[in-house]
Design a protein around this motif. Structure first.
Motif, mmCIF file in Angstrom:
data_model
loop_
_atom_site.group_PDB
_atom_site.id
_atom_site.type_symbol
_atom_site.label_atom_id
_atom_site.label_comp_id
_atom_site.label_asym_id
_atom_site.label_seq_id
_atom_site.Cartn_x
_atom_site.Cartn_y
_atom_site.Cartn_z
ATOM 1 N N ALA A 156 0.835 -1.210 0.000
ATOM 2 C CA ALA A 156 0.000 0.000 0.000
ATOM 3 C C ALA A 156 0.864 1.252 0.000
ATOM 4 C CB ALA A 156 -0.938 -0.003 1.203
ATOM 5 N N THR A 157 1.898 1.276 0.870
ATOM 6 C CA THR A 157 2.749 2.465 0.945
ATOM 7 C C THR A 157 3.438 2.710 -0.388
ATOM 8 O OG1 THR A 157 3.155 1.847 3.230
ATOM 9 C CG2 THR A 157 4.489 3.615 2.344
ATOM 10 N N GLY A 158 3.955 1.639 -0.994
ATOM 11 C CA GLY A 158 4.609 1.789 -2.292
ATOM 12 C C GLY A 158 3.646 2.339 -3.332
ATOM 13 N N LEU A 159 2.452 1.768 -3.382
ATOM 14 C CA LEU A 159 1.477 2.195 -4.394
ATOM 15 C C LEU A 159 1.015 3.628 -4.167
ATOM 16 C CD1 LEU A 159 -0.662 -1.069 -4.560
ATOM 17 C CD2 LEU A 159 0.818 -0.171 -6.361
ATOM 18 N N VAL A 160 0.702 3.948 -2.906
ATOM 19 C CA VAL A 160 0.229 5.303 -2.611
ATOM 20 C C VAL A 160 1.353 6.308 -2.868
ATOM 21 C CG1 VAL A 160 -0.648 6.828 -0.790
ATOM 22 C CG2 VAL A 160 -1.502 4.498 -0.966
ATOM 23 N N GLY A 161 2.585 5.941 -2.500
ATOM 24 C CA GLY A 161 3.731 6.827 -2.723
ATOM 25 C C GLY A 161 3.941 7.105 -4.204
ATOM 26 N N ILE A 162 3.902 6.035 -5.016
ATOM 27 C CA ILE A 162 4.042 6.207 -6.465
ATOM 28 C C ILE A 162 2.901 7.063 -6.989
ATOM 29 C CG2 ILE A 162 3.940 4.991 -8.687
ATOM 30 C CD1 ILE A 162 5.377 2.643 -7.244
ATOM 31 N N GLY A 163 1.690 6.770 -6.514
ATOM 32 C CA GLY A 163 0.517 7.534 -6.944
ATOM 33 C C GLY A 163 0.695 9.021 -6.676
ATOM 34 N N TYR A 164 1.125 9.382 -5.443
ATOM 35 C CA TYR A 164 1.283 10.799 -5.105
ATOM 36 C C TYR A 164 2.383 11.451 -5.933
ATOM 37 C CZ TYR A 164 -1.943 10.592 -1.178
ATOM 38 O OH TYR A 164 -3.063 10.471 -0.414
ATOM 39 N N ALA A 165 3.500 10.729 -6.151
ATOM 40 C CA ALA A 165 4.581 11.299 -6.959
ATOM 41 C C ALA A 165 4.064 11.606 -8.366
ATOM 42 C CB ALA A 165 5.764 10.338 -7.006
ATOM 43 N N LEU A 166 3.291 10.657 -8.923
ATOM 44 C CA LEU A 166 2.747 10.866 -10.268
ATOM 45 C C LEU A 166 1.771 12.042 -10.283
ATOM 46 C CD1 LEU A 166 2.045 7.152 -11.261
ATOM 47 C CD2 LEU A 166 3.818 8.631 -12.206
ATOM 48 N N ILE A 167 0.943 12.138 -9.229
ATOM 49 C CA ILE A 167 -0.062 13.209 -9.192
ATOM 50 C C ILE A 167 0.618 14.575 -9.131
ATOM 51 C CG2 ILE A 167 -1.924 14.215 -7.812
ATOM 52 C CD1 ILE A 167 -2.734 11.298 -7.113
ATOM 53 N N VAL A 168 1.754 14.659 -8.412
ATOM 54 C CA VAL A 168 2.472 15.940 -8.357
ATOM 55 C C VAL A 168 3.019 16.288 -9.751
ATOM 56 C CG1 VAL A 168 4.488 17.110 -7.405
ATOM 57 C CG2 VAL A 168 3.005 15.776 -5.909
ATOM 58 N N ILE A 169 3.556 15.282 -10.454
ATOM 59 C CA ILE A 169 4.033 15.529 -11.827
ATOM 60 C C ILE A 169 2.862 15.956 -12.716
ATOM 61 C CG2 ILE A 169 5.009 14.421 -13.883
ATOM 62 C CD1 ILE A 169 6.691 12.724 -11.951
ATOM 63 N N ILE A 170 1.727 15.262 -12.548
ATOM 64 C CA ILE A 170 0.530 15.635 -13.304
ATOM 65 C C ILE A 170 0.142 17.080 -12.995
ATOM 66 C CG2 ILE A 170 -1.969 15.193 -13.469
ATOM 67 C CD1 ILE A 170 -1.252 12.183 -13.056
ATOM 68 N N GLY A 171 0.269 17.458 -11.701
ATOM 69 C CA GLY A 171 -0.051 18.825 -11.295
ATOM 70 C C GLY A 171 0.799 19.851 -12.035
ATOM 71 N N PHE A 172 2.115 19.587 -12.098
ATOM 72 C CA PHE A 172 2.971 20.515 -12.849
ATOM 73 C C PHE A 172 2.618 20.477 -14.333
ATOM 74 C CE2 PHE A 172 5.578 20.547 -9.001
ATOM 75 C CZ PHE A 172 5.881 21.903 -8.937
ATOM 76 N N GLY A 173 2.201 19.296 -14.810
ATOM 77 C CA GLY A 173 1.756 19.196 -16.199
ATOM 78 C C GLY A 173 0.544 20.075 -16.468
ATOM 79 N N THR A 174 -0.362 20.176 -15.454
ATOM 80 C CA THR A 174 -1.541 21.027 -15.665
ATOM 81 C C THR A 174 -1.139 22.491 -15.800
ATOM 82 O OG1 THR A 174 -1.942 21.326 -13.308
ATOM 83 C CG2 THR A 174 -3.087 19.489 -14.362
ATOM 84 N N ILE A 175 -0.096 22.902 -15.039
ATOM 85 C CA ILE A 175 0.352 24.296 -15.183
ATOM 86 C C ILE A 175 0.892 24.504 -16.597
ATOM 87 C CG2 ILE A 175 1.861 26.112 -14.292
ATOM 88 C CD1 ILE A 175 2.063 24.580 -11.690
ATOM 89 N N ALA A 176 1.740 23.557 -17.028
ATOM 90 C CA ALA A 176 2.427 23.738 -18.302
ATOM 91 C C ALA A 176 1.467 23.636 -19.489
ATOM 92 C CB ALA A 176 3.550 22.712 -18.429
ATOM 93 N N LEU A 177 0.477 22.747 -19.402
ATOM 94 C CA LEU A 177 -0.315 22.439 -20.597
ATOM 95 C C LEU A 177 -1.765 22.938 -20.546
ATOM 96 C CD1 LEU A 177 0.980 18.802 -21.098
ATOM 97 C CD2 LEU A 177 1.667 20.832 -22.369
ATOM 98 N N VAL A 178 -2.334 23.080 -19.332
ATOM 99 C CA VAL A 178 -3.740 23.494 -19.245
ATOM 100 C C VAL A 178 -3.857 25.006 -19.054
ATOM 101 C CG1 VAL A 178 -5.870 23.272 -17.898
ATOM 102 C CG2 VAL A 178 -4.498 21.246 -18.414
ATOM 103 N N ALA A 179 -2.980 25.548 -18.189
ATOM 104 C CA ALA A 179 -3.098 26.970 -17.840
ATOM 105 C C ALA A 179 -2.979 27.869 -19.066
ATOM 106 C CB ALA A 179 -2.035 27.341 -16.810
ATOM 107 N N SER A 180 -2.126 27.463 -20.029
ATOM 108 C CA SER A 180 -1.870 28.343 -21.175
ATOM 109 C C SER A 180 -2.811 28.077 -22.344
ATOM 110 C CB SER A 180 -0.424 28.146 -21.639
ATOM 111 O OG SER A 180 -0.207 26.772 -21.890
#
Lengths: 551, 120
Positions: free
Chosen positions: A299-323
């Motif tokens: 669970a910790t591994g999966l949740v940790g990977i999930g959160y890391a990916l979500i943070v990358i996705i978050g920066f992706g939203t700034i780069a690709l959605v905001a503009s």
């Protein structure tokens, strides 16, 4: 059951038609999204029918007969724990303030080591279905079960309502359903899963959801990074150029406004999870303590990977959605609100099909969490309040099952009504409140019952209740509720989060009312600690045979 | 899971007169005592380490946010906070893995030995 499936299908169809008739639906109807969502719902109903056939006893209903493997339970815990708030909320937080989104996700993950190191193994060794089983090992069963069930129900109900309100708004946006219809639909589905399929259906819905969610996150993060040559640096460069705060999004910002609130939130996140009844319940679904331990690692591994990916996705939203003007409404804001940025990103990187997929994933995420909550709430009523506190252990399996199912319906109706009543309220603070309550009531009592010989029933009940009441009171008096929601000029309690103070109240209260407990029963409670220690380390002799056989 | 409980109230009596709890013979076992001591030390040390690292991180956010916001290479957007933040996620998972590995390889066999000697 078959007739029920048909009824549900008809109901879904009518909801879809009804939604299509809505003139001012927020989002244009996406037939792919609705199709995938229907496919998911129908699939989960078949899973429920399969699980219902195996759901024959109390042990099946609460704990899937203890037959879930550590690997499966790891996925189910990840599915139980990562709510829609994780994907949509954290990516939205990164979208608005960058680095701060990462801080939140770290707090959510940091609770897992604490649960594993201190709680999970004794809990699995001493209990059967609920945390009150562990508490009543040496404390007086009736008062301690009444306390534990009450605080669990408060936590479950608050969490459930916050999830349902979020679900209603989300489904309204994603599929164009009316809010009330959306809440009714989610509420009805969760009751069906739990009523018929019990823990087995809940577990598999959580596993399916976790697989879908992580698959979606991996794909989305991959597609984002592929646009930047798989370089985080390039992604961040683009994000800092687009974001109005520019380079400031790469450093800690306003989330940590003052150290006291920061520590208070940290305490709630780290210790709160160890008091959440729907999380603790998951450790009883596996066969032995080793599998419980293993499941936390997965669970910790999966949740940790999930959160890391979500943070990358978050920066992706700034780069690709905001503009991208396509994702903004006429007034220049994000269409559907900032919580939709991850959904817009799904469209940006994967087109309509992937957008539909992520909509269905967000929906499944909510269903899996509310099903787990409903099961935990109904078992607190049927197992703790009814079978043990009221009937003193004389209730038959059938009677306990019946009460559990009636409670499931009651909880469903109550939470649907509350969710409809709170439609217009901003109740985002409720999630952190439930963590604060859990950290100040269930957690201190559970921890001290395992590790402190001096704990007595009086101390546990009074101290735990003080923690519960102070967490709620301080939250109401805090700026978030007292000023922003109730519109009073000044807050009585100056900090955002109550946990630092309410946990202190709970621990001091438990300590004081235990050491001053001179009752006869308290002596026996303290003396039974040594025997409890043996069982908490080695398991009860009834489980030994299975453990030795495992070699 | 059910126990019988003496009723509340009545005059307070010395423990040995009211308490009828029969102590589990395993409590006298030296191996069991040693196991409990070792496991407690290990669990609480790991807990302390996790809390120290986590609250250290939170306090550094509160008191030295500028330090975390410093770029690793001047002119590049990557700040020290990013690898530290992702490192926190990795560290948390690693700590869980260490605990599971040590318990599986070191404590589980000891538990089984004790159980075997008492399982008759």
């Amino acid at each position: 059951m078959k007739r029920l499936l048909i009824t549900i299908a008809a109901m879904l169809a009518s909801v879809t038609v009804y939604a299509a008739d809505l003139p001012g639906a927020v989002q244009k109807h996406n037939p792919i999204a609705i199709g995938m969502f229907l496919a998911f719902v129908i699939f989960t109903l078949f899973v429920t029918r399969w699980a219902a056939r195996k759901n024959n006893s109390v042990a099946d209903h609460y704990a899937a007969g203890g037959k879930i493997t550590g690997f499966q339970n790891g996925w189910a815990i990840a599915g139980d724990y990562m709510s829609a708030a994780s994907l949509l909320g954290i990516s939205a937080l990164v979208f608005t303030s960058g680095f701060d989104g990462l801080i939140y996700s770290i707090g959510f993950l940091a609770s897992w080591p604490i649960i594993l190191f201190l709680i999970a193994e004794p809990l699995r060794n001493l209990g059967r279905y609920t945390l009150a089983d562990v508490l009543s090992y040496r404390l007086k069963p009736r008062p301690i079960r009444a306390f534990s069930a009450s605080s669990s129900i408060v936590i479950v109900l608050l969490y459930l309502v916050s999830q349902l309100v979020g679900a209603g708004k989300l489904v309204e946006l994603l599929f164009g359903f009316d809010y009330t219809a959306a809440v009714l639909l989610v509420g009805t589905l969760m009751v069906i899963y739990v009523f018929f399929g019990g823990m087995l259906a809940t577990t598999w819905i959580q596993i399916i959801k976790a697989v879908l969610l992580l698959t979606g996150c991996v794909f989305m993060a991959f597609m984002v990074l592929s646009q930047f040559g798989f370089s985080l640096n390039q992604l961040f460069t683009q994000a800092t150029q687009v974001h109005p705060s520019h380079i400031a999004i790469m450093s800690p910002g306003g989330l940590i406004s003052d150290p006291v609130s920061a520590i208070s939130l940290g305490l709630a996140l780290v210790f709160g999870t160890a008091g959440l009844p729907h999380i603790l319940m998951r450790f009883f679904t596996v066969g032995n303590v080793k599998a419980a331990r293993q499941s936390i690692l997965y669970a910790t591994g999966l949740v940790g990977i999930g959160y890391a990916l979500i943070v990358i996705i978050g920066f992706g939203t700034i780069a690709l959605v905001a503009s991208n003007p396509a994702y903004h409404d006429a007034s220049g804001g994000i269409s559907g609100g900032v919580n939709m940025v991850a959904i817009h990103l799904a469209h940006n990187v994967g087109g309509n099909v992937f957008l539909g997929f992520m909509c269905a994933v967000s929906f499944s995420t909510i269903l899996a969490v509310v099903a787990g909550l409903t099961l935990a709430g109904s078992s607190a009523v049927s197992h703790d309040l009814y079978a043990h506190a009221l009937r003193r252990g004389t209730a038959s399996d059938r009677e306990e099952m019946r009460v559990s199912r009636v409670t499931t319906i009651a909880l469903g109706v109550l939470s649907i009504l509350l969710a409809i009543a709170f439609e217009k309220q901003n109740i985002a603070f409720i999630v952190s409140l439930t963590f604060s309550i859990a950290a100040s009531s269930n957690f201190p009592v559970l921890l001290l019952s395992i590790y402190w010989k001096g704990l007595t029933t009086r101390g546990a009940v009074i101290g735990g209740s003080l923690g519960l009441v102070s967490a709620i009171t301080l939250c109401i008096l805090s700026p978030t509720v007292w000023v922003k929601i109730l519109h009073n000029p000044q807050a009585w309690f100056p900090y955002e989060y109550p946990a630092l103070f309410s946990m202190a109240v709970a621990f001091v209260g438990i300590f004081w009312f235990s050491i001053t407990d001179r009752s006869v029963s308290a002596i026996g409670e303290r003396n039974r600690f040594e025997n409890q220690l043996v069982d908490s380390e080695l398991g009860t002799p009834a489980t030994w045979r299975a453990l030795l056989k495992a070699d | 899971m059910e126990h019988t409980y003496p009723q509340d109230g009545g005059p307070t009596m010395p423990a040995e007169q009211v308490d009828d709890t029969i102590q589990n013979p395993i409590l006298e076992n030296t191996e069991f005592r040693a196991l409990v001591k070792q496991r407690r030390l290990f669990s609480w040390s790991m807990t302390a380490l996790m809390l120290a690292v986590y609250f250290g991180f939170i306090l550094s956010l509160a008191f030295i946010p500028a330090r975390l916001g410093m770029p690793i290479t001047e002119g590049q957007p990557m700040t020290w906070g990013v690898p530290i933040g992702f490192g926190m996620l990795a560290f948390t998972t690693l700590l869980v893995a260490v605990y599971v590995w040590r318990t599986n390889t070191c404590y589980d066999p000891k538990i089984k030995t004790i159980i075997r000697s008492f399982n008759k």
